[in-house]
Design an enzyme around this catalytic site. Sequence first.
Site, mmCIF file in Angstrom:
data_model
loop_
_atom_site.group_PDB
_atom_site.id
_atom_site.type_symbol
_atom_site.label_atom_id
_atom_site.label_comp_id
_atom_site.label_asym_id
_atom_site.label_seq_id
_atom_site.Cartn_x
_atom_site.Cartn_y
_atom_site.Cartn_z
ATOM 1 N N ARG A 155 -7.845 14.806 10.542
ATOM 2 C CA ARG A 155 -8.070 15.965 9.677
ATOM 3 C C ARG A 155 -9.046 15.583 8.582
ATOM 4 O O ARG A 155 -9.463 14.438 8.460
ATOM 5 C CB ARG A 155 -6.748 16.416 9.036
ATOM 6 C CG ARG A 155 -6.049 15.278 8.284
ATOM 7 C CD ARG A 155 -4.912 15.742 7.426
ATOM 8 N NE ARG A 155 -4.082 14.648 6.927
ATOM 9 C CZ ARG A 155 -4.390 13.857 5.925
ATOM 10 N NH1 ARG A 155 -5.543 14.007 5.298
ATOM 11 N NH2 ARG A 155 -3.578 12.895 5.545
ATOM 12 N N LYS B 154 -2.600 7.527 -2.720
ATOM 13 C CA LYS B 154 -3.885 7.223 -3.337
ATOM 14 C C LYS B 154 -4.056 8.022 -4.626
ATOM 15 O O LYS B 154 -3.661 9.185 -4.705
ATOM 16 C CB LYS B 154 -5.020 7.577 -2.370
ATOM 17 C CG LYS B 154 -4.895 6.910 -1.012
ATOM 18 C CD LYS B 154 -5.811 7.569 0.008
ATOM 19 C CE LYS B 154 -5.552 7.043 1.411
ATOM 20 N NZ LYS B 154 -6.330 7.770 2.422
ATOM 21 N N LYS C 90 2.518 -7.649 10.329
ATOM 22 C CA LYS C 90 2.329 -8.661 9.303
ATOM 23 C C LYS C 90 1.923 -7.979 8.002
ATOM 24 O O LYS C 90 1.090 -7.071 8.014
ATOM 25 C CB LYS C 90 1.240 -9.647 9.745
ATOM 26 C CG LYS C 90 0.918 -10.727 8.723
ATOM 27 C CD LYS C 90 2.075 -11.684 8.521
ATOM 28 C CE LYS C 90 1.704 -12.793 7.525
ATOM 29 N NZ LYS C 90 2.882 -13.631 7.199
ATOM 30 N N TYR C 91 2.534 -8.370 6.908
ATOM 31 C CA TYR C 91 2.230 -7.768 5.604
ATOM 32 C C TYR C 91 1.183 -8.624 4.912
ATOM 33 O O TYR C 91 1.427 -9.769 4.545
ATOM 34 C CB TYR C 91 3.499 -7.679 4.757
ATOM 35 C CG TYR C 91 3.330 -6.943 3.453
ATOM 36 C CD1 TYR C 91 3.004 -5.592 3.436
ATOM 37 C CD2 TYR C 91 3.507 -7.593 2.236
ATOM 38 C CE1 TYR C 91 2.867 -4.897 2.249
ATOM 39 C CE2 TYR C 91 3.381 -6.921 1.040
ATOM 40 C CZ TYR C 91 3.056 -5.571 1.043
ATOM 41 O OH TYR C 91 2.924 -4.885 -0.139
ATOM 42 N N GLY D 171 2.328 9.357 4.495
ATOM 43 C CA GLY D 171 2.523 9.594 3.077
ATOM 44 C C GLY D 171 3.376 8.546 2.394
ATOM 45 O O GLY D 171 3.973 8.809 1.347
ATOM 46 N N HIS E 72 2.152 3.977 -2.100
ATOM 47 C CA HIS E 72 1.334 4.299 -0.924
ATOM 48 C C HIS E 72 0.593 5.631 -1.058
ATOM 49 O O HIS E 72 0.035 6.123 -0.078
ATOM 50 C CB HIS E 72 2.181 4.303 0.349
ATOM 51 C CG HIS E 72 2.941 3.034 0.587
ATOM 52 N ND1 HIS E 72 2.328 1.864 0.974
ATOM 53 C CD2 HIS E 72 4.269 2.737 0.467
ATOM 54 C CE1 HIS E 72 3.232 0.906 1.100
ATOM 55 N NE2 HIS E 72 4.407 1.412 0.796
ATOM 56 N N LYS F 252 7.586 -0.054 9.600
ATOM 57 C CA LYS F 252 7.033 1.296 9.465
ATOM 58 C C LYS F 252 7.639 2.242 10.494
ATOM 59 O O LYS F 252 7.784 1.888 11.661
ATOM 60 C CB LYS F 252 5.507 1.279 9.672
ATOM 61 C CG LYS F 252 4.728 0.455 8.674
ATOM 62 C CD LYS F 252 3.235 0.554 8.971
ATOM 63 C CE LYS F 252 2.396 -0.225 7.985
ATOM 64 N NZ LYS F 252 0.943 -0.088 8.283
ATOM 65 N N ASN G 174 -6.225 9.451 10.604
ATOM 66 C CA ASN G 174 -5.899 10.808 10.170
ATOM 67 C C ASN G 174 -6.842 11.774 10.875
ATOM 68 O O ASN G 174 -8.064 11.699 10.707
ATOM 69 C CB ASN G 174 -6.029 10.949 8.659
ATOM 70 C CG ASN G 174 -4.930 10.208 7.933
ATOM 71 O OD1 ASN G 174 -3.747 10.436 8.193
ATOM 72 N ND2 ASN G 174 -5.288 9.295 7.051
#
Length: 449
Positions: free
Chosen positions: A291, A237, A201-202, A164, A235, A158, A289
């Site tokens: 916000r 929603k 880790k995924y 986003g 990714h 990442k 987040n």
Amino acid sequence: MFDKILIANRGEIALRVIRACREMGIASVAVHSTADADAMHVRMADESICIGPPPSSESYLSIPAIIAACEVTGAQAIHPGYGFLSENAGFVQVIEDHGLTFIGPTAEHIRIMGDKITAKETMIDLGVPCVPGSEGGVPDLATAQKLGEEMGYPVIIKATAGGGGRGMKVAQTAADMESAFMTARAEGKAAFGNDEVYIEKYLQRPRHIEIQVFGDGKGNAVHLGERDCSLQRRHQKVFEEAPGPAISAEERAEIGRVCADAVARINYIGAGTIEFLYEDGQFYFIEMNTRLQVEHPVTEAIFGVDLVREQIRVASGLPMSFAQDDLEINGHAIEVRINAETFPGFAPHPGKITAYHAPGGLGVRMDSALYQGYSIPPYYDSLIGKLIVHGRDRREALARLHRSLGELIVDGVETTVPLFHALMAEKDIHTGEYNIHWLERWLEREFES
């Protein structure tokens, strides 16, 4: 309390803030690009002011233009909505330097949570459970390969400044690591000007669970339960609900307490969302987040609160209007995001709305800036509406969603409404048996095979 608030945003979220202002007796100022001169938020606000040409970089992302709009109109505070400048710490600092009030958290908290590595380190210190992963950024491919072997594949790379869904790549095996690592770095550099990445880790079958928190900036904070946002494409929603169908009351109370305590300890002010992956009864922090979220209406529906009104209250120095013991869940709520996109191709489809009818009835809310004759500009996000339903339980909410989708009319452009009609026929949606990979696998099976 403020006399006048400027909304540094557009579309349905700008309308959402304008409505809260009107109920509170506060004058509102809409800003707009030349492409949005006929937008509904411009029509609904008490005042409006053009801040630039269509490109976001020259209008909605132009800090000087927004500050100038405040000076011209006499607005005392700025509500950022979500997206655009809502999580830009530099913007907040400029606002404060001009003697204005930002309706949201401090620049410091935005900076801390805007960097994924710093956010994770902060949350670990505050006792919030996190996904196993690298300690800080990963400097090179050799280090990434070593970490992958130590953690065990699959892993996810990442971008530290990501968001986003950008700058995120999965390496299923050691053979995938080089491509995933280099691509994540390149995307991070292109999108955010920062190519630093970290590795986690995924998890194989996690759900995406987020906790809504709210603080007054003075060491007091509450949580307003969780939202399950596991139905995602790339990714992003598309379907959110509260409470989560897989979370027990005991789990909700415990993770909510942990999150509320964490934000209270750092004197966080306003609305925030702490996001987790959830698997086998365990929560793993992924980001915060700082916000209002797109999906905040489902939380408002089950708790009967107005989060925007609360944001304005605490930003003006007033205390929160509720305490933790006042917050009780009532029923179930679901939101679906409706985009002006083709289906199943998901290509943006701007154009003129030739007919529009919003669904209604008990427990139905439609947040949209559409109207008949409106031309959706091609310059911005394709989200054109959010359909929110509330019922006594999940079964009733799903039935209400199915009914409301049948009432909704949006002619002139293609939308993602057919996606939700199709999902309503799926057993897993009705049982709640899905995870963050479910939607993409379903789309591949149904439309790409």
